[in-house]
Design a protein around this motif. Structure first.
Motif, PDB file in Angstrom:
ATOM      1  N   SER A  41      -6.747  27.259  21.975  1.00 38.89           N
ATOM      2  CA  SER A  41      -6.098  28.512  20.690  1.00 38.89           C
ATOM      3  C   SER A  41      -5.833  30.012  21.453  1.00 38.89           C
ATOM      4  N   HIS A 161      -9.900  34.361  18.594  1.00 37.52           N
ATOM      5  CA  HIS A 161      -9.299  34.068  17.016  1.00 37.52           C
ATOM      6  C   HIS A 161      -9.589  34.049  15.903  1.00 37.52           C
ATOM      7  N   ILE A 252      -0.427  33.689  17.552  1.00 32.11           N
ATOM      8  CA  ILE A 252      -1.127  34.252  17.278  1.00 32.11           C
ATOM      9  C   ILE A 252      -0.533  34.978  16.333  1.00 32.11           C
TER      10      ILE A 252
END
Length: 418
Positions: A41, A161, A252
């Motif tokens: 991630s 994240h 993102i």
């Protein structure tokens, strides 16, 4: 005369010693093991609403669950302090299989210690990631694993994240091997955890999906694994010709290609999130809708502003392509989805013209190594500037789960075959 002879003798001896070292057989040097990313991630500084209170990470156990896209007989964990401002100590790290989705319970029989240079404790420098030693832990494709860490002290600045779409748990004290964490605080984010790798097989390779909230999976419920990269990983595992390929989701939410907004801009994070990923050989780029929408979100833009944005974005895409190709990575461009009518940006006809101009460039032969035309798949045939109603999450920007599934189905798997 004698001094000159001595100098020549010394030089000859040094040359002979150097030659002896240079002639050491290559076979005597251990061959480094090759790894491929199974899960990853993108890291960022969490926004205040997504950051944990500092007291929650002081003397804290943090248990996080991830789903790998390929399997292996061993794994290694990558911790991250990428945005920390001081070194961060992990006093213990362990891995196990979770018992059920959405629960902190683990299978005690599968619990394994993770070490770093042979030690249980590791201190990760500020701004750095840190790979663990290999752990004997058999993991199957599309299986979830739980990674549990103990932090003696909270990070000076969190690395996270936020868009995990997966539940994590925090509890005070050191409980890394506990089968359950009663009373633990659930939070739907990941912290200080960047990747899980498995040993690479002869044909192993990773596909990085690089983008914004559409790739990150906005709208996907916790612990459901219904992002379009999740569905793509399932397709790859269902086909014997592509089971050697993993999918690493580097989307993102709110991210832009050219400017920092939520997370570092695409150009700034590209080396860490794409080129540094173990085993990366393919890249799918789907980013840009936030750049387009933000242009007119808070101010009026002139025709020159629109033209400059399109020009700068094409230049930015070109940078990504050149940097990836230089590392032998095949770059697949994805067209930007329609977003007319979204209240997030209230786009105008000028924003739509910018999108059309960018998509025309993305489709141009040679701009990318291949193209996935998500726009053609997801647009309303009656009003092509909008998402198809049955594929719209309701905000006219993000696809529904059915839309994510259709996007994954539109990816030609032949682009990932040698």
């Amino acid at each position: 005369m004698k001094d000159a002879v001595r100098r020549w003798a010394f030089r000859l001896g040094a040359l002979a010693l150097s030659a002896a070292f240079s002639l050491t057989p290559a076979a005597a040097q251990p061959k480094p093991e090759r790894w491929v990313g199974a899960w990853a991630s993108s890291q960022q500084i969490p926004e205040p609403r997504n950051a944990l209170p500092e007291e929650d990470l002081n003397d804290a156990t943090l248990r996080q669950v991830v789903r790998v896209s390929v399997g292996g007989s061993r794994i290694r964990i990558r911790l991250s302090n990428a945005f920390g401002t001081e070194p961060l100590t992990f006093s213990a790290v362990r891995v196990a299989r979770p018992l059920t989705a959405g629960s902190p319970r683990i299978d005690a029989a599968t619990d394994r210690a993770v070490t770093f240079n042979g030690r249980a404790e590791v201190t990760v420098p500020a701004g750095a990631d840190y790979f663990s030693d290999p752990v004997t832990f058999v993991v199957r494709p599309l299986e979830r694993i739980a990674v549990t860490v103990h932090l003696p002290r909270a990070p000076a600045r969190q690395t996270s994240h936020p868009g995990s779409r997966t539940t994590s748990w925090t509890a005070h004290g050191r409980h890394v091997s506990a089968v359950d964490l009663p009373g633990a605080n659930p939070v739907v984010h990941w912290y200080q955890l960047a990747g899980v790798d498995v040993p690479a097989q002869p044909r192993s390779a990773a596909i990085v999906t690089f983008g914004d909230s559409i790739t990150d999976g906005f709208g996907v419920g916790p612990d459901r694994d219904e992002r379009w990269p999740d569905f793509l990983a399932e397709r790859l595992q269902a086909d014997p010709r592509t089971r050697h390929l993993s999918v690493l989701n580097h989307g993102i939410g709110g991210n832009r290609l050219l400017k920092d907004e939520l997370g570092p801009n695409g150009l700034a994070r590209f080396d860490r999130d794409v080129l540094s990923q173990p085993g990366v050989r393919y890249l799918v780029v789907l980013i840009g809708v936030n750049d387009l929408g933000a242009l007119t979100q808070r101010t009026t833009a002139t025709p020159e502003d629109h033209a400059r944005l399109v020009r700068d974005m094409i230049g930015g895409y070109g940078q990504l392509v050149a940097r990836a190709r230089a590392k032998g990575v095949k770059v697949i461009g994805a067209t930007i989805l329609p977003f007319m009518g979204t209240p997030v940006y209230t786009p105008t006809a000028a924003n739509e013209a910018d999108r059309q101009a960018l998509n025309a460039w993305i489709r141009t032969p040679g701009a990318f190594d291949a193209v996935i035309d998500f726009d053609a798949v997801m647009r309303d045939p009656v009003r092509p500037e909008r998402l198809r109603p049955d594929l719209d999450s309701g905000d006219h920007l993000h696809p529904s789960i059915a839309g994510y599934r259709l996007m994954a189905g539109a990816v030609p798997l032949s682009e990932f075959r040698p």
